[in-house]
Design a protein around this motif. Sequence first.
Motif, short mmCIF file in Angstrom:
data_model
loop_
_atom_site.label_atom_id
_atom_site.label_comp_id
_atom_site.label_asym_id
_atom_site.label_seq_id
_atom_site.Cartn_x
_atom_site.Cartn_y
_atom_site.Cartn_z
N SER A 1 25.81 22.07 128.79
CA SER A 1 24.54 22.70 128.41
C SER A 1 24.12 23.76 129.42
O SER A 1 23.61 24.83 129.05
CB SER A 1 23.44 21.63 128.30
OG SER A 1 23.75 20.69 127.29
N LYS B 1 25.80 27.16 129.22
CA LYS B 1 25.32 28.00 128.12
C LYS B 1 23.95 28.64 128.42
O LYS B 1 23.50 29.51 127.69
CB LYS B 1 25.18 27.17 126.84
CG LYS B 1 26.46 26.52 126.36
CD LYS B 1 26.14 25.59 125.19
CE LYS B 1 27.35 24.77 124.78
NZ LYS B 1 27.01 23.78 123.71
N SER C 1 20.01 23.33 126.03
CA SER C 1 20.47 22.69 124.81
C SER C 1 20.70 21.21 125.06
O SER C 1 20.96 20.81 126.21
CB SER C 1 21.75 23.36 124.31
OG SER C 1 22.79 23.26 125.27
N VAL C 2 20.60 20.41 124.02
CA VAL C 2 20.68 18.96 124.18
C VAL C 2 22.02 18.56 124.80
O VAL C 2 23.09 18.89 124.26
CB VAL C 2 20.51 18.26 122.81
CG1 VAL C 2 20.65 16.74 122.97
CG2 VAL C 2 19.17 18.60 122.21
#
Length: 331
Positions: A310, A313, A325-326
Motif C-alpha cells: 500500500s 502505491k 489503500s487498504v
Amino acid sequence: MKSVLQIGFGPLGIQTAKFIAQKQEVQTVAVVDINERLIGKNLNNVDGALTNQAKIFGSIKSAIDELKYHPDVAIITTVSSLKKLIPQIEEVAKFRIPIISTCEELSYPWDLQPELSLQLDSICKKNGIACLGTGVNPGFLMDYLPSVMSSICKKMDKITVERIQDASVRRIPFQKKIGAGLDLEAFRKKEAEGTLRHVGLKESVYLLANSIGLKLDRITESLEPVIAKQDVASDAINVLKGEARGVVQIANGYINGDCKIKMHFKAAIGEPRSFDRISIEGTPNFSSEIDGGINGDIATCAITINSINSMLKAKPGLHTMADISVPGFIN
C-alpha cells in the motif's frame, strides 16, 4: 521480491526480521542500529532463529554504500517520539526510500504536533517519498478498525473502544513502559517525566475522528496505575501486592460538551481477561468483541510488513492509515 532496510534492531526490530524471514515476497537486505555490539554482525549471529545473513550497519549511508542500491522500503522501529524520529526520517529521505515506522506519535500527528507534521510532510515531498506511521495500537485496533466498522451505520452518535490486555505476554520494554512492578511513588515520578504511559491514545482519538468526519473541540485523557491486590508476575517482572501491575488510560473526544469518542485502554500483568471491543451507538446499535484480544507485538510487526504494498502505491508525503489503500496480507 521487495527489499527492506530495517532501522532499529531491538526486540521489535528482531521480531519484524523474523516475520520477514518467513515471507516469500519480502526480504530484509540490511539493518541499521546504533548498538556498537551489533554493528558488523550478520542477522543470524544475533538471533539463532534468523538464517538471513544480511549485515548490521552503524549508519544508513554505510548500508547503502555496501548494498550499492536503494532498498524498496525502510522500516523504522526505534522511538515513540516524533521529535526524535525526524532526524532518522530525514536521513532515510535523502536516499529516496519510502518509510514505514512504528513510532506511535507518527500515527496521526497533525492535530497534536502540527508544526512537526508539516516539517515531515515537506521533507517527504521534497525527496519524493511516502511516509506512514502504523502499528496495532495506535494505527489499527482503536482507530482504523472502528472507523471501518462505522461505515455500515446510517446514523452514529458515539463510538466506544476498549482494549484490555494481560501484559504478561508482551515484550519486556512494553511491560516497563506501563509501570509494572513500580511502587506508587516511582510510578507517579515516571508519569510526571512522561516516560510511563501508553503512547498514542490521543493520536487514536484524532485519527478516528478525522476518518469519520468529526471535528472535535476538546479531548481529555486520564492515567492511573492498576494496583496489585496480590503478588503477580510475568516471566520478567515480579509485582508485589500494593505495587502497580500496569496502567489504565481513558481518552474522551467531545463536541459541544457531548462525548462522541471514548477510548479505554488497560494493560496490566495478571489481567484476568483480554479483549478488544468496539461499541457503536447509532443506527444500527452494535458491539463487536475480539475475545482474548490481539497480541500487540505480533500484530504490530505484521501490519508494518503488510502495509508495504500500500505504501509503495502512495503519493509522496506524510500519510496515516486512513490515507493509504487498504493493506492486506503479504505472502
